[in-house]
Design a protein around this motif. Structure first.
Motif, PDB file in Angstrom:
ATOM      1  N   GLY A   1      43.743  11.582  34.296  1.00 28.69           N
ATOM      2  CA  GLY A   1      43.670  13.049  34.266  1.00 28.69           C
ATOM      3  C   GLY A   1      43.651  13.587  32.856  1.00 28.69           C
ATOM      4  N   ASP A   2      42.756  14.541  32.597  1.00 24.56           N
ATOM      5  CA  ASP A   2      42.675  15.213  31.308  1.00 24.56           C
ATOM      6  C   ASP A   2      43.075  16.678  31.460  1.00 24.56           C
ATOM      7  N   ILE A   3      43.416  17.301  30.333  1.00 24.02           N
ATOM      8  CA  ILE A   3      43.768  18.719  30.322  1.00 24.02           C
ATOM      9  C   ILE A   3      42.485  19.550  30.259  1.00 24.02           C
ATOM     10  N   TRP A   4      42.378  20.505  31.154  1.00 26.43           N
ATOM     11  CA  TRP A   4      41.317  21.496  31.176  1.00 26.43           C
ATOM     12  C   TRP A   4      41.977  22.866  31.100  1.00 26.43           C
ATOM     13  N   TYR A   5      41.201  23.906  30.817  1.00 24.77           N
ATOM     14  CA  TYR A   5      41.791  25.240  30.789  1.00 24.77           C
ATOM     15  C   TYR A   5      40.779  26.294  31.227  1.00 24.77           C
ATOM     16  N   SER A   6      41.312  27.422  31.655  1.00 29.09           N
ATOM     17  CA  SER A   6      40.498  28.548  32.092  1.00 29.09           C
ATOM     18  C   SER A   6      41.091  29.823  31.510  1.00 29.09           C
ATOM     19  N   GLN A   7      40.226  30.761  31.123  1.00 29.02           N
ATOM     20  CA  GLN A   7      40.668  32.019  30.516  1.00 29.02           C
ATOM     21  C   GLN A   7      40.698  33.137  31.565  1.00 29.02           C
ATOM     22  N   LYS A   8      41.680  34.014  31.422  1.00 27.17           N
ATOM     23  CA  LYS A   8      41.800  35.148  32.339  1.00 27.17           C
ATOM     24  C   LYS A   8      40.671  36.138  32.072  1.00 27.17           C
ATOM     25  N   THR A   9      40.056  36.618  33.133  1.00 25.81           N
ATOM     26  CA  THR A   9      38.994  37.615  33.026  1.00 25.81           C
ATOM     27  C   THR A   9      39.408  38.867  33.780  1.00 25.81           C
ATOM     28  N   GLY A  10      38.526  39.869  33.775  1.00 28.33           N
ATOM     29  CA  GLY A  10      38.857  41.113  34.460  1.00 28.33           C
ATOM     30  C   GLY A  10      39.020  40.957  35.949  1.00 28.33           C
ATOM     31  N   ASP A  11      38.329  39.988  36.547  1.00 25.97           N
ATOM     32  CA  ASP A  11      38.392  39.826  37.999  1.00 25.97           C
ATOM     33  C   ASP A  11      38.848  38.437  38.426  1.00 25.97           C
ATOM     34  N   GLY A  12      39.486  37.702  37.540  1.00 25.04           N
ATOM     35  CA  GLY A  12      39.969  36.384  37.925  1.00 25.04           C
ATOM     36  C   GLY A  12      40.079  35.443  36.747  1.00 25.04           C
ATOM     37  N   TRP A  13      39.454  34.256  36.865  1.00 26.80           N
ATOM     38  CA  TRP A  13      39.542  33.235  35.833  1.00 26.80           C
ATOM     39  C   TRP A  13      38.162  32.680  35.546  1.00 26.80           C
ATOM     40  N   SER A  14      37.918  32.310  34.296  1.00 25.54           N
ATOM     41  CA  SER A  14      36.637  31.767  33.893  1.00 25.54           C
ATOM     42  C   SER A  14      36.477  30.344  34.399  1.00 25.54           C
ATOM     43  N   GLN A  15      35.246  29.828  34.316  1.00 27.08           N
ATOM     44  CA  GLN A  15      35.003  28.435  34.670  1.00 27.08           C
ATOM     45  C   GLN A  15      35.796  27.515  33.729  1.00 27.08           C
TER      46      GLN A  15
END
Length: 568
Positions: free
Chosen positions: A68-82
């Protein structure tokens, strides 16, 4: 007959039944989840970035079999980014995950540590590391100095206190209650961390305690367990510190209830202090093996619930009550006795549901090498286990080591097969938890032999009794020879010459005769296993072809050997 039974589940069971009418409060997060396994979510202190671990993705450092590797997603106006892969600086070929952050978000604590200067498997060090944020980029992590750190499990998870002075980790170490337990380590004034200490049997069980998370006020501890009872395989529990002066006294863990926990596996609950939304992973109704979900904490922690089921009860004996009519009717006109069933009382019983103790998970690490030069080779490796077959293309592994990993239950049989042009067909059986003869520093080396006349390969660990041609350790010697036998069966056109060598101490003629007698012992064993004698020549060279001088015990040991040479 039936009676109502109230059951307070006191033991774990998986897949026994689904809770009828269960209303889940799982909030699906669109855009983050995939057909891969996502778990261990962790928010950045500002709440704008959600980090998590993704398993099995081909973009991971260790490829599709990476832990398993670390991934991340950024908060957007209507949810989370890819989601985006967090990069090679903070990921390594083993298990990666975010432990927590400093209050200002400038330091990120991580699972494990990769040391490029280390040797063999020691390059991947089990423990905790820390990365600093520099110009918006996370730097290469540095390993935390934890005294006498030891973990016998392939699993590790952890949480760090807001003041960065306490780490609680899930490992299998000294004084374990059974499997992975919760341990605590304290940061000293000199920057070193104390030896992890088991947190006791109020929190820990014979089963597995994983994925601890400490609230920002350092009063509540959330963790996953399959040893405290609950809705399914793994549930999330909460325990509170009894006093601010002790980290070793905790309340009895409380199940977070059916709205969160299911018959699947829930783990890795985390949140920011003051926020009403928590994040966790669950295998229930997921796209892949596990998905990330949100959960509203606005209503606080739900009370533990009782589960009611209806079970059949065999009535041992009917109780009869005879009611006689009035004597006025007369003795001759008595009616037959009426049998009246007495109402049954509602009985509460505790049902003990047996459970098998979880099997230990074994992390196996592999690499493909040339048998003679020990250079890395790109090959298609076919793995067969538990009735399944998977192919690993080492050419697709981004890591320079080209190693790949596989986690299996202890005792699982694994067959590894490789067919590569220019090399003899390779096939070998492994058992999870038992190192093979070619293993080195915890790595299983898949050694391929070149398919060319003149290739010389040493048969390792064949020892003979002093001045005799009999094996000193028949079990170990035949184990090694069996691998050569299998190689010849897999490659029926192959013919070899066995060559025996000794050191040079003693009479030259006697040494030659002894070396020849010894390789004949090897040949005789191979013939007994079905190899045609026309495919095996043999010769003894005594001490005439040393690989090293005979001036040291090490040199003498190197010169005593049995080799085979491909002659066809």
């Amino acid at each position: 007959m039936y009676k109502r039974v109230a059951i307070i589940i006191s033991m774990i069971f998986s897949g026994c039944f689904a809770l009828s009418g269960q209303e889940l409060a799982h909030i699906r997060i669109d855009g983050i989840n995939s057909s891969y396994d996502e778990h261990s979510p962790m928010l950045s202190p500002d709440g704008q970035t959600l980090f998590f671990t993704r398993v099995g993705h081909p973009a991971n450092i260790g490829g599709v079999l990476d832990q398993g590797d670390i991934w991340y997603s950024q908060k957007t106006g209507d949810g989370w980014s890819q989601p985006v892969h967090a990069g090679a600086d903070i990921n390594h070929p083993g298990l990666n995950g975010v432990v927590g952050f400093s209050a200002d978000g400038q330091r990120m604590y991580l699972l494990n540590f990769f040391d490029p200067e280390g040797r063999g498997i020691s390059k991947l060090k089990n423990g905790i590391s820390v990365s600093s944020l520099k110009d918006g980029v996370w730097a290469v992590p540095k390993k935390l100095p934890i005294q006498f750190f030891s973990n016998e499990s392939a699993h590790i998870s952890a949480t760090i206190s807001k003041d960065e002075k306490v780490i609680i980790m899930a490992i299998q170490s000294y004084e374990t209650e059974g499997n992975e337990d919760l341990y605590i380590s304290y940061k000293g004034d000199n920057g070193e961390w104390s030896q992890p200490k088991n947190m006791g049997n109020v929190l820990n069980t014979y089963a597995q305690e994983w994925a601890p998370f400490l609230s920002s006020d350092m009063k509540s501890l959330y963790f996953t367990s399959n040893g405290h009872g609950g809705s399914g395989g793994r549930d999330i529990f909460m325990s509170e510190r009894k006093s601010d002066s002790s980290w070793m006294e905790w309340t009895t863990p409380q199940n977070l209830g059916e709205a969160l926990n299911t018959v699947g596996a829930e783990q890795g609950l985390s949140f920011i202090g003051g926020d009403e939304v928590a994040y966790f992973s669950s295998t229930q109704n997921s796209e892949g093996f596990g998905d990330i979900f949100a959960y509203s904490m606005a209503d606080g922690i739900p009370e533990a619930e009782e589960v009611e089921v209806t079970v059949p009860v065999v009535q041992a004996e009917e109780e009869k009550v005879v009611e006689e009519k009035s004597e006025e009717v007369g003795a001759e006109e008595k009616k037959e006795e009426e049998v009246i069933e007495k109402p049954k009382e509602e009985v509460k019983e505790e049902v003990v549901i047996p459970v098998e103790e979880p099997k230990k998970q074994i992390l196996m690490v592999f690499e493909v090498l040339d048998n003679r030069t020990e250079a890395l080779i790109d090959a298609d490796v076919v793995l067969t286990y538990n009735g399944e077959e998977r192919t690993i293309k080492t050419a697709d592994i981004a890591s320079p080591s080209k190693r790949f990993e596989l986690t299996l239950e202890e005792g699982t049989d694994l067959k590894v097969s490789i067919e590569l042009g220019g090399y003899l067909k390779y096939q070998k059986l492994f058992k999870a938890g038992q190192a093979s003869s070619n293993a080195a520093d915890g790595i299983e080396r898949l050694l391929l032999t070149r398919e060319e006349v003149g290739t010389t390969v040493e048969i390792e660990n064949i020892l003979f009794n002093r001045a005799r041609a009999s094996f000193a350790n028949p079990e170990e010697a035949t184990k090694q020879i069996d691998e050569l036998i299998q190689l010849m069966k897999d490659n029926p056109g192959m013919a070899i010459r066995l060559e025996g060598h000794t050191d040079n101490r003693g009479d030259e003629k006697l040494l030659q005769e002894l070396s020849e007698a010894r390789v004949k012992t090897v040949r005789d064993y191979m013939l007994s296993k079905g190899i045609d004698g026309s495919r095996i020549d043999y010769v003894g060279y005594g001490g005439t072809k040393p690989l090293s001088d005979n001036k040291s015990p090490e040199g003498i040991e190197i010169n005593r050997r049995v080799e085979f040479v491909i002659i066809k």
